[in-house]
Scaffold this motif. Sequence first.
Motif, short mmCIF file in Angstrom:
data_model
loop_
_atom_site.label_atom_id
_atom_site.label_comp_id
_atom_site.label_asym_id
_atom_site.label_seq_id
_atom_site.Cartn_x
_atom_site.Cartn_y
_atom_site.Cartn_z
N ASP A 101 71.77 62.93 1.11
CA ASP A 101 71.48 61.54 0.76
C ASP A 101 71.36 61.39 -0.75
O ASP A 101 70.79 62.26 -1.43
CB ASP A 101 70.19 61.08 1.43
CG ASP A 101 70.31 61.03 2.95
OD1 ASP A 101 71.45 61.12 3.44
OD2 ASP A 101 69.27 60.91 3.63
N ASN A 102 71.87 60.29 -1.26
CA ASN A 102 71.76 60.02 -2.70
C ASN A 102 71.97 58.54 -2.96
O ASN A 102 72.83 57.91 -2.34
CB ASN A 102 72.80 60.83 -3.49
CG ASN A 102 72.64 60.63 -4.99
OD1 ASN A 102 71.56 60.78 -5.52
ND2 ASN A 102 73.73 60.27 -5.67
N VAL A 103 71.18 57.99 -3.88
CA VAL A 103 71.34 56.62 -4.36
C VAL A 103 71.63 56.69 -5.85
O VAL A 103 70.90 57.35 -6.60
CB VAL A 103 70.10 55.76 -4.09
CG1 VAL A 103 70.26 54.38 -4.71
CG2 VAL A 103 69.84 55.64 -2.59
N ASN A 129 73.96 53.16 -2.11
CA ASN A 129 73.37 54.15 -1.22
C ASN A 129 74.52 54.92 -0.58
O ASN A 129 75.29 54.38 0.23
CB ASN A 129 72.52 53.47 -0.14
CG ASN A 129 71.90 54.47 0.81
OD1 ASN A 129 71.91 55.69 0.56
ND2 ASN A 129 71.34 53.99 1.91
N SER A 131 74.37 57.51 1.42
CA SER A 131 74.10 58.07 2.74
C SER A 131 74.79 57.23 3.80
O SER A 131 74.74 56.00 3.77
CB SER A 131 72.60 58.10 3.01
OG SER A 131 72.34 58.48 4.36
N HIS A 134 71.20 56.97 6.58
CA HIS A 134 69.81 56.63 6.30
C HIS A 134 69.71 55.47 5.29
O HIS A 134 70.42 55.48 4.29
CB HIS A 134 69.07 57.85 5.73
CG HIS A 134 69.11 59.04 6.63
ND1 HIS A 134 69.67 60.24 6.25
CD2 HIS A 134 68.70 59.21 7.92
CE1 HIS A 134 69.58 61.10 7.24
NE2 HIS A 134 68.99 60.49 8.27
N ALA A 136 67.68 53.29 2.32
CA ALA A 136 66.94 53.73 1.14
C ALA A 136 66.01 52.61 0.69
O ALA A 136 66.42 51.44 0.59
CB ALA A 136 67.89 54.11 0.01
N ASN A 137 64.76 52.95 0.44
CA ASN A 137 63.76 52.01 -0.08
C ASN A 137 63.11 52.64 -1.30
O ASN A 137 62.60 53.76 -1.22
CB ASN A 137 62.69 51.71 0.98
CG ASN A 137 63.29 51.13 2.26
OD1 ASN A 137 64.05 50.18 2.20
ND2 ASN A 137 62.94 51.71 3.39
N ARG A 155 65.85 47.60 -1.19
CA ARG A 155 66.14 48.12 0.15
C ARG A 155 67.65 48.12 0.33
O ARG A 155 68.28 47.06 0.24
CB ARG A 155 65.46 47.28 1.24
CG ARG A 155 63.94 47.35 1.21
CD ARG A 155 63.33 46.50 2.33
NE ARG A 155 61.89 46.67 2.42
CZ ARG A 155 61.02 45.97 1.71
NH1 ARG A 155 61.45 45.07 0.82
NH2 ARG A 155 59.72 46.19 1.85
N ASP A 185 66.06 61.70 -6.82
CA ASP A 185 66.40 62.28 -5.52
C ASP A 185 67.16 63.59 -5.74
O ASP A 185 67.00 64.24 -6.78
CB ASP A 185 67.20 61.28 -4.67
CG ASP A 185 68.34 60.65 -5.45
OD1 ASP A 185 68.88 61.32 -6.36
OD2 ASP A 185 68.71 59.49 -5.16
#
Length: 565
Positions: A101-103, A129, A131, A134, A136-137, A155, A185
Amino acid sequence: GSNDVMNVVGFSTRTEVMFETGTHNKQIVKNAIESLKPTGESTSEAAAIDDAIELIEESGLDAGVVYVISDFRAVGDSVIVFDAPDRVRVNLLPVYTEPVDNVSIDRVFTPRKLIRPGEVVRVGVALTNHSMEHPANFPLELIVEGRRKAEQLVRLSPAASATITFGVSMNEWGIHHCRVAKNHDRLPIDDDRYFLLEVSRKIPVTLIRGRKFTGDDNKNAASYFFVDKALNPRGSGDGEFSVDTVDEQAVTVARLNTKGVVVWTDPTNLGRDQLDLLTRYIHSGGAVLVFVGGDRGPVWRSNDFRAYLGIQKITNRDAGEDEHITSFQKEHPIFNLFNDDELEFLSRSTVRRFVSASGVAPDSVLAYFSNGDPAMWECRRGKGRLLVVAMSPDMSSGDLPLSPMFLPLIHTSVSYLASAEGTDFRRENFVGSDLFFDLPPTWVSHGTQLVVSGPNGEQARPAIYEAPAGGLKVMLTRPEAAGFYRLLSDTTRIIDVAVNVNTVESNLNPRPLTDRFIGGARVIGTSDHFVENLRRERQGREVYAAFLLLAVCALVGEAVLGRKA
Protein backbone atom coordinates in the motif's frame (compact mmCIF):
# COMPACT_ATOMS: atom_id res chain seq x y z
CA GLY A 1 32.25 -20.17 -10.15
CA SER A 2 35.91 -19.29 -9.57
CA ASN A 3 36.51 -18.78 -13.28
CA ASP A 4 33.55 -16.46 -13.80
CA VAL A 5 34.22 -12.79 -14.59
CA MET A 6 31.82 -10.49 -12.72
CA ASN A 7 30.74 -6.89 -13.08
CA VAL A 8 28.14 -4.67 -11.42
CA VAL A 9 25.90 -2.09 -13.10
CA GLY A 10 24.13 0.22 -10.68
CA PHE A 11 21.11 1.89 -12.28
CA SER A 12 18.25 4.32 -11.94
CA THR A 13 17.26 6.11 -15.15
CA ARG A 14 21.03 6.30 -15.71
CA THR A 15 23.59 3.50 -15.30
CA GLU A 16 26.95 3.23 -13.57
CA VAL A 17 29.39 0.44 -14.50
CA MET A 18 31.42 -0.32 -11.39
CA PHE A 19 34.44 -2.11 -12.97
CA GLU A 20 36.15 -1.29 -16.23
CA THR A 21 37.17 -4.86 -17.09
CA GLY A 22 35.34 -7.05 -14.59
CA THR A 23 36.76 -9.07 -11.72
CA HIS A 24 37.02 -12.62 -10.32
CA ASN A 25 36.97 -11.37 -6.71
CA LYS A 26 33.58 -11.93 -5.09
CA GLN A 27 34.34 -9.72 -2.10
CA ILE A 28 35.12 -6.75 -4.32
CA VAL A 29 31.77 -7.31 -6.06
CA LYS A 30 29.98 -7.41 -2.69
CA ASN A 31 31.69 -4.18 -1.62
CA ALA A 32 30.65 -2.50 -4.88
CA ILE A 33 27.03 -3.46 -4.31
CA GLU A 34 27.17 -2.19 -0.73
CA SER A 35 28.48 1.17 -1.97
CA LEU A 36 25.39 1.81 -4.11
CA LYS A 37 22.92 4.22 -2.49
CA PRO A 38 19.20 4.61 -3.20
CA THR A 39 18.17 7.82 -4.96
CA GLY A 40 14.92 9.59 -5.71
CA GLU A 41 15.26 9.01 -9.44
CA SER A 42 13.10 6.79 -11.61
CA THR A 43 14.22 3.38 -12.89
CA SER A 44 15.10 1.93 -16.29
CA GLU A 45 15.85 -1.79 -16.17
CA ALA A 46 16.17 -1.81 -19.97
CA ALA A 47 19.06 0.68 -19.90
CA ALA A 48 20.87 -1.43 -17.31
CA ILE A 49 20.34 -4.62 -19.32
CA ASP A 50 21.65 -2.95 -22.48
CA ASP A 51 24.81 -1.85 -20.64
CA ALA A 52 25.33 -5.31 -19.17
CA ILE A 53 24.95 -6.99 -22.57
CA GLU A 54 27.44 -4.53 -24.04
CA LEU A 55 29.94 -5.41 -21.28
CA ILE A 56 29.62 -9.13 -22.14
CA GLU A 57 30.04 -8.54 -25.86
CA GLU A 58 33.11 -6.35 -25.33
CA SER A 59 34.69 -8.86 -22.94
CA GLY A 60 35.29 -11.48 -25.65
CA LEU A 61 33.78 -14.23 -23.50
CA ASP A 62 31.92 -17.06 -25.16
CA ALA A 63 28.74 -16.56 -23.10
CA GLY A 64 27.33 -14.42 -20.36
CA VAL A 65 24.46 -14.18 -17.89
CA VAL A 66 22.77 -10.96 -16.74
CA TYR A 67 21.01 -10.96 -13.37
CA VAL A 68 18.67 -7.97 -12.87
CA ILE A 69 17.93 -7.41 -9.19
CA SER A 70 15.00 -5.03 -8.73
CA ASP A 71 11.55 -4.72 -7.19
CA PHE A 72 10.00 -4.50 -10.71
CA ARG A 73 7.21 -2.28 -9.48
CA ALA A 74 4.52 -1.03 -11.86
CA VAL A 75 5.46 1.96 -14.02
CA GLY A 76 3.81 3.88 -16.84
CA ASP A 77 5.48 1.69 -19.46
CA SER A 78 5.90 -1.70 -17.84
CA VAL A 79 7.48 -3.40 -20.87
CA ILE A 80 11.20 -4.17 -20.60
CA VAL A 81 12.71 -3.98 -24.07
CA PHE A 82 16.23 -5.24 -24.82
CA ASP A 83 18.09 -7.03 -27.60
CA ALA A 84 20.21 -9.94 -26.32
CA PRO A 85 22.30 -12.21 -28.55
CA ASP A 86 21.84 -15.97 -28.28
CA ARG A 87 24.94 -16.41 -26.12
CA VAL A 88 23.60 -14.04 -23.43
CA ARG A 89 20.87 -15.01 -20.98
CA VAL A 90 18.91 -12.40 -19.01
CA ASN A 91 17.43 -13.35 -15.64
CA LEU A 92 15.14 -11.21 -13.51
CA LEU A 93 15.34 -11.54 -9.72
CA PRO A 94 12.38 -9.75 -8.08
CA VAL A 95 13.33 -8.95 -4.48
CA TYR A 96 9.71 -9.19 -3.37
CA THR A 97 6.41 -9.87 -5.13
CA GLU A 98 3.67 -8.93 -2.67
CA PRO A 99 1.64 -5.71 -3.25
CA VAL A 100 2.42 -2.79 -0.94
CA ASP A 101 0.00 0.00 0.00
CA ASN A 102 1.17 3.52 -0.78
CA VAL A 103 -0.32 7.01 -1.11
CA SER A 104 1.65 9.57 -3.12
CA ILE A 105 1.50 13.37 -3.34
CA ASP A 106 1.76 13.76 -7.10
CA ARG A 107 1.54 17.49 -7.79
CA VAL A 108 0.93 20.87 -6.21
CA PHE A 109 -1.00 23.43 -8.27
CA THR A 110 -0.14 27.02 -7.42
CA PRO A 111 -1.53 30.31 -8.77
CA ARG A 112 -0.08 31.32 -12.12
CA LYS A 113 0.29 35.01 -11.36
CA LEU A 114 1.57 37.19 -8.56
CA ILE A 115 -0.02 36.98 -5.14
CA ARG A 116 -0.72 40.23 -3.37
CA PRO A 117 -0.34 40.62 0.42
CA GLY A 118 -3.52 39.45 2.13
CA GLU A 119 -4.97 37.96 -1.07
CA VAL A 120 -6.62 34.56 -0.58
CA VAL A 121 -5.42 32.08 -3.18
CA ARG A 122 -6.16 28.42 -3.79
CA VAL A 123 -3.46 25.75 -3.71
CA GLY A 124 -4.41 22.35 -5.12
CA VAL A 125 -2.76 19.08 -4.10
CA ALA A 126 -3.11 15.96 -6.29
CA LEU A 127 -3.04 12.64 -4.40
CA THR A 128 -3.26 8.98 -5.42
CA ASN A 129 -4.03 5.88 -3.36
CA HIS A 130 -2.15 3.10 -5.17
CA SER A 131 -3.63 0.28 -3.09
CA MET A 132 -6.11 -1.82 -5.04
CA GLU A 133 -7.81 -3.13 -1.86
CA HIS A 134 -7.47 -0.74 1.06
CA PRO A 135 -8.83 2.79 1.60
CA ALA A 136 -6.54 5.47 3.02
CA ASN A 137 -7.34 8.02 5.74
CA PHE A 138 -4.74 10.58 6.78
CA PRO A 139 -4.24 14.26 7.65
CA LEU A 140 -2.71 16.44 4.94
CA GLU A 141 -0.74 19.48 6.11
CA LEU A 142 0.24 22.69 4.36
CA ILE A 143 3.46 24.02 5.90
CA VAL A 144 4.82 27.52 5.20
CA GLU A 145 8.32 28.44 6.33
CA GLY A 146 8.35 25.48 8.72
CA ARG A 147 5.02 26.33 10.37
CA ARG A 148 1.75 24.52 9.79
CA LYS A 149 -0.59 26.83 7.91
CA ALA A 150 -3.58 24.51 7.29
CA GLU A 151 -4.66 20.89 7.63
CA GLN A 152 -7.33 18.69 6.06
CA LEU A 153 -8.40 15.11 6.72
CA VAL A 154 -8.26 13.12 3.48
CA ARG A 155 -10.16 9.93 2.69
CA LEU A 156 -9.26 8.03 -0.47
CA SER A 157 -10.97 4.89 -1.74
CA PRO A 158 -8.84 2.05 -3.13
CA ALA A 159 -7.18 2.98 -6.46
CA ALA A 160 -8.62 6.50 -6.21
CA SER A 161 -7.14 9.91 -6.99
CA ALA A 162 -8.26 13.29 -5.71
CA THR A 163 -7.26 16.95 -5.65
CA ILE A 164 -7.46 18.65 -2.27
CA THR A 165 -7.68 22.45 -2.20
CA PHE A 166 -6.31 24.77 0.47
CA GLY A 167 -7.29 28.43 0.72
CA VAL A 168 -4.30 30.41 1.96
CA SER A 169 -3.27 34.04 2.35
CA MET A 170 -0.04 35.65 3.51
CA ASN A 171 0.45 39.23 4.62
CA GLU A 172 4.23 39.34 4.37
CA TRP A 173 5.68 39.88 0.91
CA GLY A 174 8.54 37.78 -0.37
CA ILE A 175 9.16 34.23 -1.55
CA HIS A 176 7.67 31.70 0.86
CA HIS A 177 9.04 28.15 1.07
CA CYS A 178 6.09 25.78 1.31
CA ARG A 179 5.60 22.05 1.70
CA VAL A 180 2.63 19.72 1.59
CA ALA A 181 3.11 16.68 3.83
CA LYS A 182 1.33 13.52 4.98
CA ASN A 183 2.22 10.73 7.37
CA HIS A 184 5.04 8.54 6.07
CA ASP A 185 4.17 5.11 4.73
CA ARG A 186 6.22 2.33 3.08
CA LEU A 187 7.53 4.81 0.47
CA PRO A 188 8.21 8.00 2.46
CA ILE A 189 10.00 9.79 -0.39
CA ASP A 190 6.68 10.70 -2.09
CA ASP A 191 4.96 11.87 1.11
CA ASP A 192 6.28 15.45 0.89
CA ARG A 193 6.09 17.95 -1.96
CA TYR A 194 7.88 21.28 -2.08
CA PHE A 195 6.78 24.48 -3.79
CA LEU A 196 7.24 28.25 -3.64
CA LEU A 197 4.66 31.01 -3.27
CA GLU A 198 5.71 34.54 -4.13
CA VAL A 199 3.86 37.37 -2.40
CA SER A 200 4.83 40.46 -4.33
CA ARG A 201 5.28 43.94 -2.95
CA LYS A 202 5.38 45.28 -6.51
CA ILE A 203 3.92 44.23 -9.83
CA PRO A 204 6.62 44.12 -12.54
CA VAL A 205 5.44 46.00 -15.64
CA THR A 206 7.21 45.97 -19.01
CA LEU A 207 6.11 49.14 -20.84
CA ILE A 208 6.60 48.69 -24.59
CA ARG A 209 6.76 52.00 -26.43
CA GLY A 210 5.30 52.16 -29.89
CA ARG A 211 4.93 55.71 -31.23
CA LYS A 212 7.75 57.60 -29.51
CA PHE A 213 7.14 61.26 -30.33
CA THR A 214 7.13 63.40 -27.22
CA GLY A 215 6.67 67.16 -27.32
CA ASP A 216 7.68 69.77 -24.82
CA ASP A 217 4.35 69.74 -23.03
CA ASN A 218 1.74 67.23 -21.93
CA LYS A 219 -0.56 68.16 -24.80
CA ASN A 220 1.86 66.64 -27.32
CA ALA A 221 3.29 63.87 -25.14
CA ALA A 222 3.22 60.28 -26.42
CA SER A 223 0.82 57.86 -24.76
CA TYR A 224 3.51 55.88 -22.90
CA PHE A 225 4.31 59.08 -20.98
CA PHE A 226 0.86 59.13 -19.36
CA VAL A 227 0.87 55.37 -18.65
CA ASP A 228 4.30 55.64 -17.06
CA LYS A 229 3.14 58.55 -14.89
CA ALA A 230 0.04 56.60 -13.83
CA LEU A 231 2.08 53.55 -12.81
CA ASN A 232 4.97 55.48 -11.29
CA PRO A 233 3.63 58.95 -10.46
CA ARG A 234 6.54 60.01 -8.26
CA GLY A 235 9.16 58.63 -10.60
CA SER A 236 10.93 57.10 -7.62
CA GLY A 237 9.98 53.45 -8.14
CA ASP A 238 8.66 53.12 -4.57
CA GLY A 239 5.03 52.53 -5.54
CA GLU A 240 2.99 49.44 -6.25
CA PHE A 241 4.45 48.92 -9.74
CA SER A 242 8.01 48.59 -11.01
CA VAL A 243 8.22 49.78 -14.61
CA ASP A 244 10.78 48.66 -17.18
CA THR A 245 10.45 50.68 -20.40
CA VAL A 246 11.58 49.18 -23.72
CA ASP A 247 11.18 50.10 -27.40
CA GLU A 248 9.26 47.75 -29.70
CA GLN A 249 12.32 46.59 -31.63
CA ALA A 250 14.26 45.92 -28.41
CA VAL A 251 11.78 43.43 -26.91
CA THR A 252 13.51 40.19 -25.86
CA VAL A 253 12.47 37.24 -23.74
CA ALA A 254 14.62 38.56 -20.91
CA ARG A 255 12.54 41.77 -20.77
CA LEU A 256 9.23 39.92 -20.33
CA ASN A 257 8.73 39.06 -16.68
CA THR A 258 6.84 35.77 -16.45
CA LYS A 259 4.95 36.94 -13.36
CA GLY A 260 4.42 40.52 -14.46
CA VAL A 261 2.34 42.42 -17.00
CA VAL A 262 3.22 43.85 -20.42
CA VAL A 263 1.67 47.23 -21.30
CA TRP A 264 2.03 48.07 -25.00
CA THR A 265 1.13 51.59 -26.18
CA ASP A 266 0.52 52.58 -29.81
CA PRO A 267 1.82 49.49 -31.67
CA THR A 268 3.60 50.84 -34.72
CA ASN A 269 6.55 48.94 -36.11
CA LEU A 270 6.92 45.69 -34.20
CA GLY A 271 9.01 43.10 -36.05
CA ARG A 272 7.79 39.59 -36.80
CA ASP A 273 10.23 38.09 -34.29
CA GLN A 274 8.96 40.39 -31.53
CA LEU A 275 5.32 39.63 -32.35
CA ASP A 276 6.05 35.88 -32.27
CA LEU A 277 7.78 36.39 -28.94
CA LEU A 278 4.77 38.22 -27.47
CA THR A 279 2.47 35.51 -28.85
CA ARG A 280 4.48 32.76 -27.14
CA TYR A 281 4.64 34.85 -23.99
CA ILE A 282 0.89 35.20 -23.67
CA HIS A 283 0.16 31.57 -24.64
CA SER A 284 2.49 30.38 -21.88
CA GLY A 285 0.58 32.40 -19.26
CA GLY A 286 1.64 36.02 -19.79
CA ALA A 287 -0.65 39.05 -19.51
CA VAL A 288 -0.70 41.98 -21.95
CA LEU A 289 -2.55 45.32 -21.96
CA VAL A 290 -2.56 46.97 -25.41
CA PHE A 291 -3.59 50.55 -26.20
CA VAL A 292 -4.28 50.55 -29.96
CA GLY A 293 -4.18 54.01 -31.50
CA GLY A 294 -1.94 56.71 -32.83
CA ASP A 295 -0.67 56.78 -36.39
CA ARG A 296 -0.92 53.71 -38.56
CA GLY A 297 2.28 51.68 -38.64
CA PRO A 298 3.50 48.64 -40.58
CA VAL A 299 2.30 46.30 -37.85
CA TRP A 300 -1.33 47.31 -38.55
CA ARG A 301 -1.16 45.65 -41.97
CA SER A 302 -0.23 42.29 -40.42
CA ASN A 303 -2.94 39.62 -40.30
CA ASP A 304 -1.05 38.06 -37.38
CA PHE A 305 -1.29 41.32 -35.46
CA ARG A 306 -5.05 41.60 -36.01
CA ALA A 307 -5.48 37.96 -34.97
CA TYR A 308 -3.40 38.71 -31.88
CA LEU A 309 -5.88 41.47 -30.96
CA GLY A 310 -8.89 39.24 -31.65
CA ILE A 311 -10.23 41.37 -34.51
CA GLN A 312 -10.73 41.10 -38.27
CA LYS A 313 -10.41 44.71 -39.39
CA ILE A 314 -9.05 47.89 -37.84
CA THR A 315 -9.68 51.50 -38.84
CA ASN A 316 -8.74 54.87 -37.35
CA ARG A 317 -11.74 57.13 -36.78
CA ASP A 318 -12.24 60.72 -35.74
CA ALA A 319 -14.91 60.98 -33.08
CA GLY A 320 -18.01 63.13 -33.20
CA GLU A 321 -18.67 66.03 -30.89
CA ASP A 322 -19.94 63.95 -27.98
CA GLU A 323 -18.05 60.67 -28.14
CA HIS A 324 -17.17 58.95 -24.88
CA ILE A 325 -16.74 55.53 -23.27
CA THR A 326 -19.85 53.94 -21.84
CA SER A 327 -21.72 50.66 -21.15
CA PHE A 328 -19.14 49.26 -18.72
CA GLN A 329 -19.36 45.61 -17.70
CA LYS A 330 -19.74 46.41 -14.01
CA GLU A 331 -19.29 42.83 -12.81
CA HIS A 332 -15.81 42.56 -14.29
CA PRO A 333 -12.93 42.85 -11.78
CA ILE A 334 -11.58 45.94 -13.58
CA PHE A 335 -14.80 47.91 -12.96
CA ASN A 336 -16.45 46.28 -9.93
CA LEU A 337 -14.28 48.33 -7.58
CA PHE A 338 -15.82 51.56 -8.93
CA ASN A 339 -19.23 52.81 -7.84
CA ASP A 340 -21.79 54.24 -10.27
CA ASP A 341 -20.66 57.82 -9.68
CA GLU A 342 -17.04 56.93 -10.46
CA LEU A 343 -18.02 55.12 -13.65
CA GLU A 344 -20.14 58.09 -14.64
CA PHE A 345 -17.15 60.35 -14.02
CA LEU A 346 -15.01 58.08 -16.21
CA SER A 347 -17.56 58.21 -19.03
CA ARG A 348 -17.45 62.03 -19.09
CA SER A 349 -13.97 61.97 -20.60
CA THR A 350 -14.20 63.09 -24.21
CA VAL A 351 -12.92 60.91 -27.04
CA ARG A 352 -11.48 62.68 -30.12
CA ARG A 353 -9.95 59.77 -31.96
CA PHE A 354 -10.30 56.02 -31.57
CA VAL A 355 -9.93 52.73 -33.43
CA SER A 356 -12.97 51.05 -34.95
CA ALA A 357 -12.45 47.29 -34.66
CA SER A 358 -14.69 44.72 -36.33
CA GLY A 359 -14.93 41.05 -35.52
CA VAL A 360 -14.63 41.42 -31.75
CA ALA A 361 -16.50 38.66 -29.91
CA PRO A 362 -19.47 40.38 -28.20
CA ASP A 363 -19.07 38.39 -24.98
CA SER A 364 -15.50 39.65 -24.64
CA VAL A 365 -16.37 43.37 -24.69
CA LEU A 366 -15.94 45.17 -21.37
CA ALA A 367 -16.91 48.70 -22.51
CA TYR A 368 -18.19 50.47 -25.64
CA PHE A 369 -17.84 53.84 -27.29
CA SER A 370 -21.09 55.74 -27.47
CA ASN A 371 -21.34 55.04 -31.23
CA GLY A 372 -21.48 51.28 -30.48
CA ASP A 373 -17.89 50.29 -31.34
CA PRO A 374 -16.01 48.19 -28.76
CA ALA A 375 -13.83 50.37 -26.55
CA MET A 376 -12.26 47.63 -24.39
CA TRP A 377 -12.26 43.85 -24.72
CA GLU A 378 -10.51 40.82 -23.28
CA CYS A 379 -9.07 37.81 -25.13
CA ARG A 380 -7.89 34.46 -23.81
CA ARG A 381 -4.75 33.18 -25.49
CA GLY A 382 -3.61 29.76 -24.29
CA LYS A 383 -2.90 30.17 -20.58
CA GLY A 384 -2.67 33.96 -20.75
CA ARG A 385 -4.87 37.03 -21.13
CA LEU A 386 -4.92 40.03 -23.45
CA LEU A 387 -6.75 43.26 -22.64
CA VAL A 388 -7.24 45.70 -25.54
CA VAL A 389 -8.19 49.40 -25.35
CA ALA A 390 -9.20 50.85 -28.73
CA MET A 391 -7.62 54.27 -28.27
CA SER A 392 -4.37 55.89 -27.24
CA PRO A 393 -4.08 57.26 -23.69
CA ASP A 394 -2.84 60.64 -24.93
CA MET A 395 -4.27 64.12 -25.44
CA SER A 396 -4.62 63.77 -29.22
CA SER A 397 -7.11 60.95 -28.66
CA GLY A 398 -9.09 62.65 -25.88
CA ASP A 399 -8.79 64.02 -22.39
CA LEU A 400 -8.89 60.62 -20.64
CA PRO A 401 -5.29 61.04 -19.35
CA LEU A 402 -6.41 64.15 -17.43
CA SER A 403 -9.37 62.42 -15.80
CA PRO A 404 -9.05 61.64 -12.08
CA MET A 405 -10.24 58.14 -13.05
CA PHE A 406 -7.32 57.50 -15.43
CA LEU A 407 -4.87 56.45 -12.71
CA PRO A 408 -7.28 54.03 -10.93
CA LEU A 409 -8.33 52.60 -14.33
CA ILE A 410 -4.70 51.84 -15.24
CA HIS A 411 -4.07 50.40 -11.77
CA THR A 412 -7.12 48.12 -11.74
CA SER A 413 -6.40 46.90 -15.29
CA VAL A 414 -2.78 46.01 -14.54
CA SER A 415 -3.62 44.52 -11.14
CA TYR A 416 -6.35 42.39 -12.72
CA LEU A 417 -3.94 41.04 -15.33
CA ALA A 418 -1.40 40.30 -12.59
CA SER A 419 -3.96 38.59 -10.37
CA ALA A 420 -3.52 35.03 -9.13
CA GLU A 421 -6.31 33.61 -11.27
CA GLY A 422 -5.57 30.26 -12.88
CA THR A 423 -3.14 27.48 -12.13
CA ASP A 424 0.51 27.21 -13.00
CA PHE A 425 1.02 24.10 -15.13
CA ARG A 426 4.65 24.76 -15.92
CA ARG A 427 7.12 21.91 -16.00
CA GLU A 428 8.18 20.68 -12.58
CA ASN A 429 11.78 20.14 -11.52
CA PHE A 430 12.49 16.49 -10.70
CA VAL A 431 15.25 14.71 -8.84
CA GLY A 432 17.69 13.29 -11.38
CA SER A 433 16.77 15.75 -14.16
CA ASP A 434 18.94 18.76 -14.98
CA LEU A 435 17.84 21.87 -13.08
CA PHE A 436 17.64 25.20 -14.91
CA PHE A 437 17.58 28.77 -13.57
CA ASP A 438 16.74 31.83 -15.69
CA LEU A 439 19.45 34.36 -14.94
CA PRO A 440 17.88 37.84 -14.57
CA PRO A 441 19.31 40.52 -16.89
CA THR A 442 20.56 42.52 -13.92
CA TRP A 443 22.98 39.69 -13.05
CA VAL A 444 24.31 39.06 -16.54
CA SER A 445 27.13 41.57 -16.26
CA HIS A 446 28.13 40.59 -12.73
CA GLY A 447 31.58 39.08 -12.60
CA THR A 448 30.94 37.14 -9.40
CA GLN A 449 31.00 33.37 -9.17
CA LEU A 450 27.62 31.63 -9.12
CA VAL A 451 26.90 28.63 -6.90
CA VAL A 452 23.83 26.51 -6.23
CA SER A 453 23.05 25.61 -2.64
CA GLY A 454 21.04 22.40 -2.15
CA PRO A 455 18.50 21.39 0.52
CA ASN A 456 21.21 19.92 2.77
CA GLY A 457 23.50 22.94 2.46
CA GLU A 458 25.80 21.35 -0.12
CA GLN A 459 27.07 23.69 -2.85
CA ALA A 460 27.91 23.06 -6.49
CA ARG A 461 29.16 25.13 -9.41
CA PRO A 462 26.54 25.34 -12.18
CA ALA A 463 27.07 25.74 -15.92
CA ILE A 464 26.04 28.99 -17.66
CA TYR A 465 24.92 29.13 -21.29
CA GLU A 466 22.87 31.28 -23.67
CA ALA A 467 19.36 29.99 -24.38
CA PRO A 468 18.17 29.74 -28.02
CA ALA A 469 15.29 32.15 -27.30
CA GLY A 470 17.64 34.70 -25.75
CA GLY A 471 18.86 35.36 -22.24
CA LEU A 472 21.20 33.35 -20.06
CA LYS A 473 20.39 30.12 -18.26
CA VAL A 474 22.16 28.42 -15.37
CA MET A 475 22.13 24.61 -15.21
CA LEU A 476 22.79 22.27 -12.30
CA THR A 477 23.33 18.67 -13.40
CA ARG A 478 20.94 16.09 -11.95
CA PRO A 479 20.09 17.20 -8.39
CA GLU A 480 20.00 14.19 -6.10
CA ALA A 481 17.56 15.22 -3.37
CA ALA A 482 14.11 16.78 -3.15
CA GLY A 483 13.82 20.19 -1.56
CA PHE A 484 14.72 23.81 -2.26
CA TYR A 485 17.72 24.87 -4.35
CA ARG A 486 19.07 28.41 -4.26
CA LEU A 487 21.17 30.18 -6.90
CA LEU A 488 23.67 32.44 -5.15
CA SER A 489 26.12 35.10 -6.22
CA ASP A 490 28.65 35.03 -3.40
CA THR A 491 26.18 35.13 -0.49
CA THR A 492 23.39 37.02 -2.30
CA ARG A 493 20.29 35.05 -3.25
CA ILE A 494 19.23 35.34 -6.90
CA ILE A 495 16.56 32.67 -7.42
CA ASP A 496 15.00 29.82 -5.43
CA VAL A 497 13.42 26.76 -7.07
CA ALA A 498 11.74 23.61 -5.74
CA VAL A 499 12.76 20.09 -6.77
CA ASN A 500 10.49 17.09 -6.21
CA VAL A 501 10.36 13.36 -6.80
CA ASN A 502 8.68 12.09 -9.95
CA THR A 503 5.92 9.79 -8.65
CA VAL A 504 5.77 7.68 -11.81
CA GLU A 505 6.98 4.71 -9.73
CA SER A 506 4.87 5.29 -6.63
CA ASN A 507 2.62 2.39 -7.58
CA LEU A 508 4.16 -0.42 -5.51
CA ASN A 509 1.99 -3.16 -6.96
CA PRO A 510 4.01 -5.88 -8.73
CA ARG A 511 4.59 -5.70 -12.45
CA PRO A 512 3.37 -8.80 -14.36
CA LEU A 513 6.62 -10.52 -15.32
CA THR A 514 5.25 -12.46 -18.29
CA ASP A 515 6.69 -12.89 -21.77
CA ARG A 516 4.59 -9.93 -22.90
CA PHE A 517 6.43 -7.62 -20.52
CA ILE A 518 9.96 -8.97 -20.21
CA GLY A 519 10.98 -9.76 -23.78
CA GLY A 520 12.21 -13.32 -23.31
CA ALA A 521 14.04 -12.92 -20.00
CA ARG A 522 13.74 -15.65 -17.37
CA VAL A 523 12.29 -14.99 -13.94
CA ILE A 524 14.05 -16.60 -10.99
CA GLY A 525 11.82 -16.82 -7.97
CA THR A 526 13.37 -15.33 -4.83
CA SER A 527 11.28 -17.39 -2.41
CA ASP A 528 12.55 -19.93 0.16
CA HIS A 529 13.76 -22.05 -2.77
CA PHE A 530 15.87 -19.27 -4.25
CA VAL A 531 19.18 -21.15 -4.13
CA GLU A 532 17.66 -24.18 -5.84
CA ASN A 533 16.00 -21.95 -8.44
CA LEU A 534 19.31 -20.19 -9.10
CA ARG A 535 21.22 -23.48 -9.44
CA ARG A 536 18.63 -24.79 -11.88
CA GLU A 537 19.01 -21.68 -13.98
CA ARG A 538 22.80 -22.05 -14.13
CA GLN A 539 23.03 -25.85 -14.53
CA GLY A 540 19.64 -26.95 -15.78
CA ARG A 541 17.18 -29.29 -14.11
CA GLU A 542 18.72 -32.41 -12.48
CA VAL A 543 18.03 -35.45 -14.65
CA TYR A 544 19.41 -38.37 -12.54
CA ALA A 545 15.87 -39.35 -11.52
CA ALA A 546 14.81 -39.56 -15.16
CA PHE A 547 17.89 -41.65 -16.02
CA LEU A 548 17.17 -43.95 -13.04
CA LEU A 549 13.58 -44.37 -14.23
CA LEU A 550 14.82 -45.22 -17.71
CA ALA A 551 17.23 -47.77 -16.23
CA VAL A 552 14.44 -49.43 -14.25
CA CYS A 553 12.26 -49.54 -17.35
CA ALA A 554 15.14 -51.14 -19.28
CA LEU A 555 15.62 -53.80 -16.58
CA VAL A 556 11.91 -54.60 -16.56
CA GLY A 557 11.87 -54.84 -20.32
CA GLU A 558 14.90 -57.11 -20.33
CA ALA A 559 13.24 -59.45 -17.77
CA VAL A 560 10.05 -59.65 -19.79
CA LEU A 561 11.90 -60.42 -22.98
CA GLY A 562 14.03 -63.06 -21.18
CA ARG A 563 10.92 -64.94 -20.03
CA LYS A 564 9.48 -64.91 -23.54
CA ALA A 565 12.70 -66.34 -24.88
